[in-house]
Write a protein that holds these residues in place. Structure first.
Motif: not given
Lengths: 174, 760
Positions: B387-410
């Motif tokens: 289910d595409p919604i399930e795939v999104r849920k599986r991959n999305a960063v969770t609230v427990a992981e916030m703040p979430f750092k990613r070694p990329l820049e904007a």
């Protein structure tokens, strides 16, 4: 301004003789002297100094320059000024009665029907004319009418709400 | 008679301060600005996509009565090419755009000569009389094609940008499945309803150069003009008036801005330039136009382990003020809300072509990457039968992981998601739209022969670029409040929002507050309005300034009223005693008059950008006979952190969404094989009308206020457009029953009909 320059044109493909005539805008007479090729929109903006009529495309698609001439909503970028001589012209500057806004102007404010405000005069004049001509216009037909003008900021939803609200108010006030 | 409680203005959908002049025809847009004795400028543009300039003949134009001057690049040798906003970049310097084409023309629309005349019509007549001899060269029209020579020893691949982390090869070896796609986003842009305009004016007595018609980044442009024309910063001022929409493209420094400034100084008269619509469509910044070859390494349960994206970015003919910003942003933000734990690599070939130069358009790099990323997720779900919604849920960063750092820049900062509960918002949206029922209804309609479908996209926005902004507030003796900012208004309601914040902090009616923006002679610094930063940065600074002013006003009033500060409050512009009813009071105006001057400054510093987030959902109906798409329903769920004015936030979202629908379905700058632009009127470049845009449904939440500013604000400007390409593509796939069918935006009727017909 530009008179000397324009009269000196000898290129042959433009009519450069200026014509003198009177434009009646919002009940006031404006004697003007312009070349036949000068558009009505440019003349209202530059000769009559009424800059509420905006130019968004100058090829008749966007509707920002919509004004009312003798009870008809027209694109003033597609008309020459001389074609409007002797006709009754209405622009956005004539909508309010002194400090009292037209119901449609009030509705646009109340429903957040504008953001940058550049398309707003055209939408107002289009809608005012429509509601005057067809006070009982239905929702679907109203969408067809409003589809003739472009807005790039609002996504249209609030413009539609504003026009419907003004329609209902104007109808109730009759 | 004194009210005893201060009114809360923050969070209220009050009417805008901006509206009264705009609904009565009293706005002052660039075209409405006139100065005595002004000249009119008309640009002569190249009709060739690529060629060597052999000669330019301006004689006939010069002889036309009313013409004051005609310039080519030879007349302004001292004027350098348009510089980068963030300062010199040696590697890219050779690709900057000259103010007038020098030696070469590189796109249809390239300014070749400038005519100055007494009258705008005469200037146009004269421009028609300028002729040029061009030795044509083959045009390069796709960033996917091999780079060619730009100038001797230099080719059209101006840069290769890279971002990433982890070991890509190792991650792909671990993959259960690899999903690979090729996706393209078309060339489209902001196309505001008001074209650009610029009026240059020079006051020789004070040696002061003025540019009117500025927008977006007035202080940066002041700086750039001073740098390019070798003037003191204090002898250049730029002035913003009403602005007919910006969307990223307006307010960058363009050749015409420099030309009116130089001409005003040299010709000794004000010089006005108003762009026409054809010019706008070939001369103002285009955007998007990327091709992605993307692959994902996926685990059996749908977890995305790694993403590898190879990007070809079509920059057009020159590198403009933004340099490589959009391409770099694209590389940094592609993973969006998903974790992508093992590895990530984006390599972007930043290539010049013989088309209009490109830069930012609302949600730059995000509209494109949301399309790519969400297409990828749909493809993963299809391939693994999940289910595409399930795939999104599986991959999305969770609230427990916030703040979430990613070694990329904007925008030069490491990406730190400050707060957010992506799953909660997703569940909220699915509940509100009755997801199961919606799908069942659509399935039923499909079974009855209708081509209808639903599509979905998740995204993370970014907003509030720092590092700092400062605001001055003053009260005059009438009690009127002036908030002086270096911000900019593009129609979004900037004045109202700043006034609401100042009013609440200060204890006055928001209608008593006037907000100054875009006037470089009023304040020496300012960030303008871009990157959804105005509310985050400038409103936060306004809050501090208003609190500082409040403190000063209360201290002064305490003296005048012979009362302790702790017993005072400001209610509706009156300083009142809170410890006894009906006591003495004094108005802020009286305090200001007694004090001589009531003024305060406030600053907000931001270490990091904020990251609001949301979901888009589209329901579409496809006409198999024509390939036409009707958007039946569009829903956007968005967490804004805190809305100062919910109605204005929703206005931003709905407006952005309409633009997104244009970019997803209608709008495209197309070219023929010679490099001639084919979208030069509103009959060819199709903006959505009210008939193409449904009433956008907006679910606005405040679940995750930003911890990075005291009001918890995130940005609103770009959320409405971010996921539209993605959601529409997904909905069309669903409607026509061909997973992954849409690989290219916009999905024009011709393209969609070809897809449908190929299946039959």
């Amino acid at each position: 301004m530009g008179e000397r320059a324009a009269e000196g044109l000898v290129t042959g493909f433009v009519m450069t003789e200026k014509l003198a005539f009177t434009l009646n805008v919002n009940g006031r007479d404006f004697p003007v002297r312009v070349e036949p090729r000068r558009t009505l929109a440019d003349t209202i903006r530059e000769e009559c100094k009424l800059t509420g009529t905006h130019l968004g495309c100058e090829h008749g698609v966007c509707g920002a320059c919509t004004i009312i001439i003798d009870g008809e909503a027209v694109r003033s970028c597609l008309m020459f000024a001389v074609q409007a001589a002797g006709k009754r012209i209405r622009t956005v500057e004539g909508l309010a009665n002194g400090n009292e806004l037209h119901p449609l102007q009030r509705a646009f404010i109340a429903h957040h029907g504008l953001q940058c405000g550049f398309c707003t005069p055209g939408f107002l004049m289009l809608a005012v004319n429509t509601l005057e001509q067809q006070p009982d216009i239905g929702d679907e037909e109203l969408l067809d009418v409003l589809a003739s003008n472009l807005c790039r900021c609002t996504g249209y939803g609030n413009i539609v709400k504003a026009v419907k609200a003004a329609r209902d108010e104007m109808r109730a006030g009759k | 008679m004194n009210e005893t409680r201060a009114v809360k203005w923050i969070g209220q959908s009050v009417e805008r301060l901006e509206d009264p002049p705009l609904v009565t025809g009293r706005g002052r847009f660039a075209g409405d600005i006139n100065f005595p004795n002004q000249l009119h400028m008309r640009i002569v543009r190249s009709n060739h996509a690529h060629g060597r300039i052999l000669s330019i003949d301006t004689d006939a134009a010069r002889k036309l009565p009313g013409v004051v001057a005609v310039w080519t690049s030879a007349d302004i040798p001292e004027v350098p090419p348009i510089d980068f906003r963030e300062g010199p970049i040696e590697k890219l310097a050779p690709y900057r755009q000259p103010v007038l084409a020098t030696g070469m023309v590189r796109y249809v629309g390239d300014p070749v000569a400038a005519v100055f005349a007494e009258d705008a019509y005469v200037a146009e007549d004269a421009a028609d009389l300028v002729t040029m001899e061009i030795q044509e060269l083959p045009p390069l029209l796709s960033a996917k094609d091999a780079p060619a020579e730009f100038s001797p020893g230099r080719h059209t691949e101006a840069d290769i940008l890279r971002q990433g982390y982890g070991d890509i090869d190792a991650a792909f070896q671990k993959a259960h499945t690899i999903v690979e796609l090729q996706l393209s986003v078309g060339r489209h842009s902001g196309v505001p309803l008001e074209t650009r305009g610029a009026i240059g004016r020079y006051d020789a007595a004070r040696d002061m150069l003025q540019l009117h018609g500025a927008a977006k980044v007035p202080h940066r442009n002041q700086e750039l003009i001073a740098r390019m024309l070798k003037r003191k910063l204090t002898s250049v001022n730029v002035f913003e008036s009403h602005v007919g929409g910006g969307f990223g493209i307006r307010g960058e420094l363009y050749p015409e801005d420099i030309l009116v400034c130089v001409a005003a100084m040299r010709l000794g008269r004000p010089v006005k330039w108003i762009e026409d619509r054809r010019e706008h469509l070939i001369a103002a910044n285009h955007s998007r136009n990327q091709h992605h070859k993307v692959r994902a390494a996926v685990a059996a349960d749908g977890e995305i382990l790694a993403i590898d994206d190879l990007i070809f970015h079509d920059q057009g003919a020159y590198v403009r003020t933004h340099a490589t910003r959009v391409a770099m942003m694209t590389c940094g933000v592609l993973p969006g809300p998903y974790r992508v734990p093992l590895a990530y690599r984006a390599v972007c070939h930043f290539r010049l072509t013989n088309k209009t130069p490109a830069a930012t358009y609302r949600a730059p790099g995000r509209f494109e990457t949301s399309f790519v990323r969400e297409r990828l997720v749909d493809a993963i779900a299809h391939k693994l039968k999940l289910d595409p919604i399930e795939v999104r849920k599986r991959n999305a960063v969770t609230v427990a992981e916030m703040p979430f750092k990613r070694p990329l820049e904007a925008l030069g900062e490491e990406i730190h998601f400050d707060s957010g509960d992506y799953h909660k918002l997703l569940d909220r949206m699915l509940k509100e739209v009755e997801w199961e029922k919606l799908n069942a209804d659509l399935a039923r309609r499909r079974a009855n022969g209708e081509m209808v479908g639903v599509g979905f996209a998740m995204f993370v926005e970014k907003a509030g670029l720092g590092p700092k902004d400062g605001v001055n507030i003053l009260v005059d003796s009438t009690g009127a409040i002036e908030v002086v900012t270096g911000g900019a208004s593009l129609g979004q309601g900037f004045e109202t929002v700043m006034a609401q914040v100042a009013a609440e902090m200060l204890g006055v009616d928001y209608q008593r507050v006037s907000v100054i923006h875009g006037q470089t002679d009023r304040i020496s610094h300012g960030i303008g309005a871009h990157a959804s930063r105005a509310t985050v940065m400038t409103a936060s600074a306004t809050r501090v300034a208003a609190l500082n002013l409040r403190e000063k006003a209360l201290a002064a009033a305490a003296e005048l009223l012979q009362a302790p500060v702790s017993a005072l409050d400001i209610v509706n512009g009156e300083v009142v005693r809170t410890d006894r009813a009906g006591g003495p009071s004094i108005s802020l105006g009286q305090v200001a008059a007694a004090h001589g001057k009531l003024e305060a400054e406030g600053w907000h510093h931001a270490e990091h950008q904020v990251y609001p987030y949301g979901n888009h959902l589209a329901v579409v109906k496809v006409d198999p006979g024509t390939g036409g798409v009707t958007v039946e329903r569009y829903v956007i769920a968005y967490d804004i952190g805190r809305a100062i004015n919910p109605t204005l936030v929703k206005g931003q979202i709905a407006g952005g969404c309409a633009q997104g629908l244009g970019g997803a379905l209608l709008e495209e700058f197309t070219y023929n094989d010679n490099g001639d632009p084919l979208s030069v009127t509103f009959a060819d470049y199709l903006l959505p009308t009210v008939r193409e845009v449904p009433d956008i449904e907006i679910i606005l939440t405040e679940d995750a206020p930003s911890p990075l500013n005291p009001l918890g604000i995130k940005g609103a400007g770009e959320s409405g457009i971010n996921g539209v390409g993605a959601a529409i593509a997904s909905a069309i796939d669903n409607a026509i029953g061909i997973p992954g069918a849409v690989t290219q935006l916009p999905v024009t009727p011709q393209r969609l009909k070809a897809i449908i017909d190929a299946k039959r």
